[in-house]
Design a protein around this motif. Structure first.
Motif, mmCIF file in Angstrom:
data_model
loop_
_atom_site.group_PDB
_atom_site.id
_atom_site.type_symbol
_atom_site.label_atom_id
_atom_site.label_comp_id
_atom_site.label_asym_id
_atom_site.label_seq_id
_atom_site.Cartn_x
_atom_site.Cartn_y
_atom_site.Cartn_z
ATOM 1 N N ALA A 1 -10.652 3.402 -4.789
ATOM 2 C CA ALA A 1 -11.372 4.662 -5.117
ATOM 3 C C ALA A 1 -10.319 5.652 -6.147
ATOM 4 O O ALA A 1 -10.948 6.212 -7.014
ATOM 5 C CB ALA A 1 -11.856 5.445 -3.863
ATOM 6 N N ALA A 2 -9.076 5.893 -5.683
ATOM 7 C CA ALA A 2 -8.057 6.564 -6.264
ATOM 8 C C ALA A 2 -7.938 5.939 -7.730
ATOM 9 O O ALA A 2 -7.919 6.522 -8.802
ATOM 10 C CB ALA A 2 -6.942 6.592 -5.633
ATOM 11 N N SER B 1 -9.761 0.185 -0.098
ATOM 12 C CA SER B 1 -10.864 0.811 -0.149
ATOM 13 C C SER B 1 -10.592 2.367 -0.836
ATOM 14 O O SER B 1 -10.833 2.572 -2.020
ATOM 15 C CB SER B 1 -12.056 1.111 0.636
ATOM 16 O OG SER B 1 -12.422 -0.098 1.260
ATOM 17 N N GLU B 2 -9.583 2.999 -0.166
ATOM 18 C CA GLU B 2 -9.276 4.247 -0.727
ATOM 19 C C GLU B 2 -8.334 4.057 -1.824
ATOM 20 O O GLU B 2 -8.250 5.046 -2.920
ATOM 21 C CB GLU B 2 -8.321 4.926 0.525
ATOM 22 C CG GLU B 2 -8.915 5.309 1.665
ATOM 23 C CD GLU B 2 -8.135 5.534 3.017
ATOM 24 O OE1 GLU B 2 -7.023 5.330 2.639
ATOM 25 O OE2 GLU B 2 -8.929 6.299 3.777
ATOM 26 N N ARG B 3 -7.518 3.051 -1.989
ATOM 27 C CA ARG B 3 -6.685 2.853 -3.140
ATOM 28 C C ARG B 3 -7.536 2.407 -4.386
ATOM 29 O O ARG B 3 -7.262 3.165 -5.565
ATOM 30 C CB ARG B 3 -5.676 1.722 -2.826
ATOM 31 C CG ARG B 3 -4.876 1.473 -4.333
ATOM 32 C CD ARG B 3 -3.776 0.441 -3.892
ATOM 33 N NE ARG B 3 -2.726 0.451 -4.951
ATOM 34 C CZ ARG B 3 -2.780 -0.788 -5.464
ATOM 35 N NH1 ARG B 3 -3.517 -1.717 -5.422
ATOM 36 N NH2 ARG B 3 -1.790 -0.775 -6.764
ATOM 37 N N THR C 1 1.219 6.009 -3.841
ATOM 38 C CA THR C 1 0.656 7.155 -3.599
ATOM 39 C C THR C 1 -0.069 7.668 -4.661
ATOM 40 O O THR C 1 -0.233 7.096 -5.696
ATOM 41 C CB THR C 1 1.793 8.217 -3.317
ATOM 42 O OG1 THR C 1 2.349 8.503 -4.604
ATOM 43 C CG2 THR C 1 2.921 8.021 -2.358
ATOM 44 N N ALA C 2 -0.841 8.854 -4.789
ATOM 45 C CA ALA C 2 -1.759 9.205 -5.528
ATOM 46 C C ALA C 2 -1.114 9.623 -6.672
ATOM 47 O O ALA C 2 -1.615 9.500 -7.822
ATOM 48 C CB ALA C 2 -2.858 10.319 -5.092
ATOM 49 N N MET D 1 0.724 -1.255 0.037
ATOM 50 C CA MET D 1 -0.119 -0.007 -0.055
ATOM 51 C C MET D 1 1.000 1.333 0.098
ATOM 52 O O MET D 1 0.405 2.382 0.451
ATOM 53 C CB MET D 1 -0.908 -0.064 1.365
ATOM 54 C CG MET D 1 -2.155 -0.656 1.400
ATOM 55 S SD MET D 1 -2.981 -0.986 -0.050
ATOM 56 C CE MET D 1 -2.816 -2.679 -0.524
ATOM 57 N N ILE E 1 -9.663 -0.579 4.693
ATOM 58 C CA ILE E 1 -9.950 0.825 4.501
ATOM 59 C C ILE E 1 -8.706 1.377 3.560
ATOM 60 O O ILE E 1 -9.003 2.275 2.520
ATOM 61 C CB ILE E 1 -9.763 1.725 6.028
ATOM 62 C CG1 ILE E 1 -10.939 1.315 6.748
ATOM 63 C CG2 ILE E 1 -9.570 3.298 5.593
ATOM 64 C CD1 ILE E 1 -10.702 1.706 8.338
ATOM 65 N N LYS E 2 -7.496 0.879 3.739
ATOM 66 C CA LYS E 2 -6.432 1.143 2.830
ATOM 67 C C LYS E 2 -6.842 0.924 1.247
ATOM 68 O O LYS E 2 -6.629 1.573 0.421
ATOM 69 C CB LYS E 2 -5.178 0.840 3.203
ATOM 70 C CG LYS E 2 -4.629 1.485 4.360
ATOM 71 C CD LYS E 2 -3.184 0.988 5.031
ATOM 72 C CE LYS E 2 -2.769 1.383 6.078
ATOM 73 N NZ LYS E 2 -1.378 1.063 6.681
ATOM 74 N N ASP F 1 -8.067 -2.566 8.930
ATOM 75 C CA ASP F 1 -7.175 -1.133 8.529
ATOM 76 C C ASP F 1 -6.855 -1.478 7.285
ATOM 77 O O ASP F 1 -6.691 -0.543 6.579
ATOM 78 C CB ASP F 1 -5.998 -1.225 9.656
ATOM 79 C CG ASP F 1 -5.099 -2.528 9.657
ATOM 80 O OD1 ASP F 1 -5.759 -3.466 9.371
ATOM 81 O OD2 ASP F 1 -3.862 -2.386 10.153
ATOM 82 N N GLN F 2 -6.411 -2.809 6.819
ATOM 83 C CA GLN F 2 -6.223 -2.756 5.423
ATOM 84 C C GLN F 2 -7.062 -2.964 4.350
ATOM 85 O O GLN F 2 -7.262 -2.087 3.261
ATOM 86 C CB GLN F 2 -5.330 -4.167 5.138
ATOM 87 C CG GLN F 2 -4.649 -4.406 3.897
ATOM 88 C CD GLN F 2 -4.092 -5.915 3.712
ATOM 89 O OE1 GLN F 2 -4.227 -6.559 4.473
ATOM 90 N NE2 GLN F 2 -3.651 -6.112 2.490
#
Length: 82
Positions: free
Chosen positions: A45-46, A41-43, A4-5, A1, A38-39, A35-36
Motif C-alpha cells: 500500500a505504501a 500488504s502494508e508495504r 520504512t516509509a 521488511m 500483513i506486513k 504476520d508477513q
C-alpha cells in the motif's frame, strides 16, 4: 521488511514499481504466513501510494509544457516545488 516509509519515499518511480511487483508476486503465490502477509500488504500500500504520487507529479509537469504558435513544445512553465 525493515524498509520504512522514509526509505520508500527515497525510491524512484521505477524502483518503487519493481518493489511493488515483488510484493504482489509474493502475495499471489499465497505461501506467506499471516504476520508477513500483513506486513507485505502494508508495504504494498505504501509503495502504491508513492508510485501514484510520483506519477501525478510527472503528469503535472507534462501538463505545464508550453506550445509555441506552431503547436510545437516551446518550453516549460516553472512548477512550484520543482
Amino acid at each position: 521488511m525493515s524498509e520504512t516509509a522514509t526509505d520508500i519515499q527515497q525510491l524512484s518511480f521505477e524502483e518503487a514499481m519493481k518493489a511493488l511487483e515483488q510484493v504482489v508476486g509474493q502475495l499471489e503465490r499465497g505461501e506467506v504466513p499471516l504476520d508477513q502477509l500483513i506486513k507485505l500488504s502494508e508495504r504494498g500500500a505504501a509503495l502504491k501510494a508513492h508510485c501514484a504520487k510520483l506519477l501525478k507529479a510527472a503528469e503535472e509537469r507534462v501538463e505545464k509544457i508550453t506550445l509555441d504558435a506552431n503547436g510545437q513544445p516551446g518550453g516549460t512553465v516553472p512548477t512550484e516545488g520543482l
